[in-house]
Design a protein around this motif. Structure first.
Motif, short mmCIF file in Angstrom:
data_model
loop_
_atom_site.label_atom_id
_atom_site.label_comp_id
_atom_site.label_asym_id
_atom_site.label_seq_id
_atom_site.Cartn_x
_atom_site.Cartn_y
_atom_site.Cartn_z
N GLU A 151 0.89 -1.09 -0.13
CA GLU A 151 0.11 -0.24 -0.36
C GLU A 151 0.95 1.08 0.06
N ARG A 152 0.40 2.62 -0.26
CA ARG A 152 1.16 3.22 -0.04
C ARG A 152 0.55 4.27 0.60
N SER A 153 1.46 5.43 1.81
CA SER A 153 0.65 6.16 2.36
C SER A 153 0.67 7.34 0.94
N PRO A 154 -0.19 8.54 1.67
CA PRO A 154 -0.34 10.06 0.95
C PRO A 154 0.80 10.44 0.46
N SER A 155 1.84 10.21 1.51
CA SER A 155 3.04 10.82 0.28
C SER A 155 3.95 9.64 -0.35
N GLY A 156 3.11 9.17 -0.32
CA GLY A 156 4.37 7.95 -1.40
C GLY A 156 4.71 6.34 -1.10
N GLN A 157 4.65 6.81 0.70
CA GLN A 157 5.63 5.20 1.31
C GLN A 157 5.45 4.04 0.87
N ARG A 158 6.05 3.71 0.82
CA ARG A 158 5.61 2.29 0.66
C ARG A 158 5.33 1.57 2.42
N LEU A 159 4.05 0.88 2.43
CA LEU A 159 3.71 0.31 3.31
C LEU A 159 3.01 -1.38 3.56
N TYR A 160 2.78 -1.92 4.27
CA TYR A 160 2.87 -3.26 4.30
C TYR A 160 2.73 -3.91 5.53
N ARG A 161 1.75 -4.76 5.75
CA ARG A 161 0.73 -5.66 6.34
C ARG A 161 1.56 -6.07 7.55
N GLN A 162 1.30 -6.39 8.82
CA GLN A 162 2.70 -7.11 9.27
C GLN A 162 2.97 -8.10 9.26
N ASP A 163 2.50 -9.34 8.40
CA ASP A 163 2.82 -10.61 8.06
C ASP A 163 3.63 -10.43 7.63
N THR A 164 3.94 -9.48 7.09
CA THR A 164 4.65 -9.20 5.36
C THR A 164 6.13 -9.51 5.81
N VAL A 165 5.98 -9.24 7.32
CA VAL A 165 7.60 -10.33 7.72
C VAL A 165 8.00 -10.98 8.02
N LEU A 166 6.56 -12.15 8.36
CA LEU A 166 6.99 -13.62 8.86
C LEU A 166 6.94 -14.49 6.90
N LEU A 167 6.24 -13.65 6.05
CA LEU A 167 5.89 -13.90 4.87
C LEU A 167 7.63 -13.83 3.51
#
Length: 125
Positions: free
Chosen positions: A40-56
């Motif tokens: 996902e992207r923040s309003p300023s364009g930063q990448r944002l990931y769900r918490q389970d992304t670390v396990l993935l």
């Protein structure tokens, strides 16, 4: 600190994912480029990931270390996400498991040989 939350879940920035999974930020971007991660992207364009992304990401690392390609890992993702497989997916999973087991057996044989050499050389000055 994250910029946003989704359904009450704190989203992670790319650096947080990388640190949590023990990989580089570049690796996380690569997984995204390969279609293995959604972002996902923040309003300023930063990448944002769900918490389970670390396990993935840790899972990806294990599968890459075992010799799977990013394409094969992508084929595994529906099994990971849903916990369900069809006949073809189960056959693929078993084939990969058999391939990895053969690799483990080869490594164990090499380890056994090294142990023999060490035992022999330990008896000599």
């Amino acid at each position: 600190m994250t910029v946003t939350e989704t359904a009450g879940e704190r989203l992670l920035r790319i650096g947080e994912v990388a640190r949590g999974a023990g990989v580089s930020v570049r690796a996380v971007r690569y997984y995204e480029q390969q279609g293995l991660l959604t972002v996902e992207r923040s309003p300023s364009g930063q990448r944002l990931y769900r918490q389970d992304t670390v396990l993935l990401v840790r899972f990806f690392q294990q599968m890459f270390a075992a010799g799977l390609t990013s394409r094969r890992i992508a084929e595994l993702l529906p099994c990971w996400d849903t916990g369900h497989t069809d006949t073809e997916q189960r056959a693929m999973l078993r084939a990969e498991r058999d391939r990895i087991q053969a690799k483990v057996d080869d490594l164990q044989a090499a380890l056994d040989r090294l142990d023999e050499i060490i035992a022999i050389t330990d008896t000599h000055p």
